[in-house]
Design an enzyme around this catalytic site. Structure first.
Site, PDB file in Angstrom:
ATOM      1  N   ARG A  90     -30.162   3.639 -86.242  1.00 35.68           N
ATOM      2  CA  ARG A  90     -28.813   3.108 -86.055  1.00 35.68           C
ATOM      3  C   ARG A  90     -28.894   1.651 -85.625  1.00 35.68           C
ATOM      4  O   ARG A  90     -29.707   1.283 -84.779  1.00 35.68           O
ATOM      5  CB  ARG A  90     -28.036   3.917 -85.015  1.00 35.68           C
ATOM      6  CG  ARG A  90     -27.712   5.325 -85.504  1.00 35.68           C
ATOM      7  CD  ARG A  90     -26.890   6.109 -84.523  1.00 35.68           C
ATOM      8  NE  ARG A  90     -26.746   7.486 -84.980  1.00 35.68           N
ATOM      9  CZ  ARG A  90     -26.282   8.480 -84.238  1.00 35.68           C
ATOM     10  NH1 ARG A  90     -25.913   8.245 -83.000  1.00 35.68           N
ATOM     11  NH2 ARG A  90     -26.178   9.709 -84.736  1.00 35.68           N
ATOM     12  N   ARG A 130     -30.545   3.934 -75.778  1.00 33.19           N
ATOM     13  CA  ARG A 130     -29.877   3.471 -77.005  1.00 33.19           C
ATOM     14  C   ARG A 130     -30.891   2.689 -77.846  1.00 33.19           C
ATOM     15  O   ARG A 130     -31.082   1.493 -77.653  1.00 33.19           O
ATOM     16  CB  ARG A 130     -28.676   2.599 -76.642  1.00 33.19           C
ATOM     17  CG  ARG A 130     -27.621   2.502 -77.733  1.00 33.19           C
ATOM     18  CD  ARG A 130     -26.443   1.654 -77.264  1.00 33.19           C
ATOM     19  NE  ARG A 130     -25.715   2.258 -76.171  1.00 33.19           N
ATOM     20  CZ  ARG A 130     -24.674   3.088 -76.321  1.00 33.19           C
ATOM     21  NH1 ARG A 130     -24.262   3.405 -77.530  1.00 33.19           N
ATOM     22  NH2 ARG A 130     -24.047   3.587 -75.274  1.00 33.19           N
ATOM     23  N   GLU A 179     -24.580  11.658 -72.605  1.00 29.80           N
ATOM     24  CA  GLU A 179     -24.482  12.517 -73.784  1.00 29.80           C
ATOM     25  C   GLU A 179     -25.865  12.819 -74.358  1.00 29.80           C
ATOM     26  O   GLU A 179     -26.687  11.918 -74.525  1.00 29.80           O
ATOM     27  CB  GLU A 179     -23.636  11.837 -74.858  1.00 29.80           C
ATOM     28  CG  GLU A 179     -23.531  12.633 -76.156  1.00 29.80           C
ATOM     29  CD  GLU A 179     -23.208  11.759 -77.354  1.00 29.80           C
ATOM     30  OE1 GLU A 179     -23.620  12.121 -78.469  1.00 29.80           O
ATOM     31  OE2 GLU A 179     -22.571  10.703 -77.178  1.00 29.80           O
ATOM     32  N   SER A 189     -23.572  16.201 -79.479  1.00 32.48           N
ATOM     33  CA  SER A 189     -22.170  16.332 -79.887  1.00 32.48           C
ATOM     34  C   SER A 189     -22.111  17.406 -80.956  1.00 32.48           C
ATOM     35  O   SER A 189     -22.875  17.356 -81.926  1.00 32.48           O
ATOM     36  CB  SER A 189     -21.628  15.009 -80.460  1.00 32.48           C
ATOM     37  OG  SER A 189     -21.328  14.098 -79.440  1.00 32.48           O
TER      38      SER A 189
END
Length: 426
Positions: free
Chosen positions: A262, A277, A349, A352
């Site tokens: 990403r 991240r 998180e 999901s």
């Protein structure tokens, strides 16, 4: 992708649902585009019918030896050939305009999804376990990893730049162990089929799961023809694209452990330290393909499967239902699992789990055939089962000891050659 026929029949309901996602009414604009498309198709079909009729009339005129009429009809047919090409292109252009507009509109939230503008509107569903007490101040994962000499961000930056890491030794093995443990759990105990999919996919696959066109800037392009996958959701869900699956095969449950990529285009300044991240990370993905009737039960089942991984690792976490302003573009409803990180003193998180209805299926033209019925669009679900890098972070921070070593959870020890403690080599 939305059904324009449903929008035409339910414009108020469509706009009301979009308003819950913070978007202005779109129904009338889409209906106007559809009217333009339908008018263009009608004009093309009428011209085509007139050309066919005129061509037939030419033969009749020649049989009657009416040369004047035959010549007039041939001139008309020639004119129609040019006009038909223009009308066909106009109908194609009108269809592209409508489809492009539909492709940028998010899925509609289910009624039970809480309203809210951002993450502050999320609603806690339940918790598992409790926060551990330490007789020392817990460190963050990067402090632990660097002190052990097994986590190197500076070396990764020399190779690739920011938001990469080099793992070494027992930490590298633990990341691999976590992925294997998760796959074994999901395939052996939860009935998922393991898949080893490509991690390079074409535009159509990224469009099918809704990464394109809206989130182009978040993706990594690989040459002219491919994209690096941001999650195995993309190849796994697209396994049923442009196909009609027999209902007896549903629900279809698939899992994969892959590298993911990403660009983190909107994350400037966020989580710049550590592995939270990253541009490249490993994740175990869960995907289910179901009938509409199976989807909601499957959503709860998927959540439970992801939770079980964290339970077996002895990690404290909570589950929240995302509000309308925080859930993903393709989702109708999403549960987030947030694991407790003692070093950060906060929940983050780690999974999901989303139900998407037929939103992705329409983009992929993925259908199933009910027994004795006509094909219908499948419903799709996806979830992290779970993010491997973040699981590594959670294990490191949760199982850290006063001397900086890390105890290996019981569930992982068989995958670590029986190693019980990760400690710095002297």
């Amino acid at each position: 992708m939305h059904d324009i026929k449903w929008i035409r029949d339910n414009p108020e309901a469509f706009d009301r649902a979009l308003k819950r996602r913070g978007l202005a009414g779109e129904a009338q604009r889409l209906i106007d585009l559809d009217e333009k498309r339908r008018a263009a198709i009608t004009a093309f079909e009428q011209a085509q019918a007139r050309r066919n009729a005129a061509s037939k009339d030419i033969g009749e005129a020649k049989k009657a030896k009416d040369e004047a009429r035959a010549n007039a009809l041939m001139a008309e047919v020639n004119d129609l050939k040019t006009k038909l090409a223009e009308l066909e292109q106009a109908s194609k252009d009108a269809d592209v305009m409508l489809q492009d507009s539909l492709a940028t509109i998010p899925n509609l939230p289910l009624d039970e999804v809480p309203d809210g503008a951002d993450e502050h509107g999320n609603v806690e569903h339940h918790k598992f376990g409790a926060k551990r007490d330490y007789d020392f101040t817990p460190k963050q994962h990067f402090e632990l990893g660097e002190a052990l000499g097994m986590m190197d961000f500076e070396l990764a930056a020399k190779l690739s730049g920011a938001r990469f890491v080099v793992l070494k030794g027992a930490l590298a093995r633990m990341e691999r162990a976590l992925g294997q443990f998760m796959l074994d759990t999901h395939t052996t105990d939860h009935g998922y089929i393991e898949v080893n999919p490509p991690i390079l996919v074409r535009d159509d696959a990224m469009f099918g799961t809704a990464q394109l066109p809206k989130f182009r800037e978040d993706q990594f392009r690989a040459g002219e023809d491919f994209w690096l996958i941001p999650t195995a959701e993309v190849p796994l869900t697209n396994l049923v694209r442009e196909a009609i699956t027999d209902e007896a095969q549903l629900p279809m449950r698939l899992t994969a452990c892959t590298p993911c990529f990403r660009a983190e285009a909107g994350a400037a300044g966020k989580d710049t330290r550590g592995m939270i991240r990253q541009h490249q990370f490993t994740k175990v993905e869960l995907v289910s393909i179901t009938t509409p009737e199976q989807a909601m039960d499957e959503h709860e089942r998927m959540l439970a499967s992801a939770e079980e991984v964290l339970r077996r690792l002895g990690l404290h976490y909570r589950v929240v239902t995302l509000c309308t302003g925080d859930m993903g573009f393709a989702s109708q409803k999403t549960y987030d699992i947030e694991v407790w990180l003692p070093g950060q003193n906060m929940y983050r998180e780690i999974s999901s789990c989303s139900v998407c209805g037929d939103f992705q299926a329409r983009r992929m033209n993925a259908r199933y055939r009910p027994k004795g019925g006509n094909p219908r669009f499948v419903h799709t679900l996806n979830g992290s089962g779970v993010a491997v890098g973040r699981a590594l972070i959670a294990v490191m921070e949760t199982y850290q000891q006063a001397d900086g070593s890390i105890a290996v959870p019981d569930a992982l020890q068989p995958y670590m050659g029986g190693l019980k403690v990760i400690e710095k080599k002297q």
